[in-house]
Design a protein around this motif. Sequence first.
Motif, mmCIF file in Angstrom:
data_model
loop_
_atom_site.group_PDB
_atom_site.id
_atom_site.type_symbol
_atom_site.label_atom_id
_atom_site.label_comp_id
_atom_site.label_asym_id
_atom_site.label_seq_id
_atom_site.Cartn_x
_atom_site.Cartn_y
_atom_site.Cartn_z
ATOM 1 N N GLU A 47 19.818 53.315 61.869
ATOM 2 C CA GLU A 47 19.956 53.741 63.260
ATOM 3 C C GLU A 47 18.857 54.725 63.644
ATOM 4 O O GLU A 47 18.263 54.626 64.706
ATOM 5 N N ASP A 97 30.583 66.427 75.318
ATOM 6 C CA ASP A 97 31.660 65.434 75.336
ATOM 7 C C ASP A 97 32.088 65.084 76.752
ATOM 8 O O ASP A 97 32.472 63.956 77.032
ATOM 9 N N GLU A 98 32.026 66.061 77.657
ATOM 10 C CA GLU A 98 32.431 65.854 79.042
ATOM 11 C C GLU A 98 31.220 66.047 79.948
ATOM 12 O O GLU A 98 30.512 67.037 79.838
ATOM 13 N N LYS A 113 33.866 61.206 80.349
ATOM 14 C CA LYS A 113 33.685 61.358 78.904
ATOM 15 C C LYS A 113 32.375 60.690 78.516
ATOM 16 O O LYS A 113 32.070 59.577 78.958
ATOM 17 N N ARG A 114 31.624 61.384 77.711
ATOM 18 C CA ARG A 114 30.312 60.887 77.265
ATOM 19 C C ARG A 114 30.430 59.481 76.680
ATOM 20 O O ARG A 114 29.655 58.582 77.029
ATOM 21 N N ASP A 115 31.401 59.258 75.799
ATOM 22 C CA ASP A 115 31.531 57.963 75.146
ATOM 23 C C ASP A 115 31.847 56.849 76.145
ATOM 24 O O ASP A 115 31.380 55.722 75.982
ATOM 25 N N ASP A 116 32.619 57.160 77.197
ATOM 26 C CA ASP A 116 32.914 56.157 78.223
ATOM 27 C C ASP A 116 31.656 55.782 78.996
ATOM 28 O O ASP A 116 31.425 54.611 79.303
ATOM 29 N N ILE A 175 28.499 56.055 77.944
ATOM 30 C CA ILE A 175 27.594 55.325 77.058
ATOM 31 C C ILE A 175 28.088 53.891 76.858
ATOM 32 O O ILE A 175 27.292 52.952 76.859
ATOM 33 N N ALA A 176 29.399 53.709 76.722
ATOM 34 C CA ALA A 176 29.958 52.363 76.568
ATOM 35 C C ALA A 176 29.720 51.534 77.830
ATOM 36 O O ALA A 176 29.365 50.347 77.748
ATOM 37 N N LYS A 216 27.295 51.938 79.972
ATOM 38 C CA LYS A 216 25.856 51.650 80.022
ATOM 39 C C LYS A 216 25.518 50.473 79.104
ATOM 40 O O LYS A 216 24.778 49.562 79.495
#
Length: 109
Positions: free
Chosen positions: A12, A37-38, A76-79, A81-82, A84
């Motif tokens: 990665e 995270d937020e 939420k950062r992960d949401d 990025i997902a 995107k």
Amino acid sequence: MTNGETRELPPELSKIIDQAFRTLAANGHVTLGALPDELTSNTAADVLGVSRPTLLKLARNGEVPSSKVGSHTRFKRDDVIAFKAKREEARREALLELMDMQDRIEGLA
């Protein structure tokens, strides 16, 4: 390493460094940073490459999960990025479909 020692990079990280070098070689620029995270709506919009009003519309439509903190919308950062990654995959699929259509049209000529 300064002492001549070498280390193998995780795949990665190697991919990220390779992309950064390719971008720089093409006279582009690279920015590294960390995301909390937020995310605020402004930051999330920047990550997605859309305007803030567009992001808020996506959130209202339920396309990007969000929450309210007082009158402010947070993501939420992960949401983000997902979302995107999902958009990028949809764009890739659309491009492949267009290329396939072009090949079929050229085959008829």
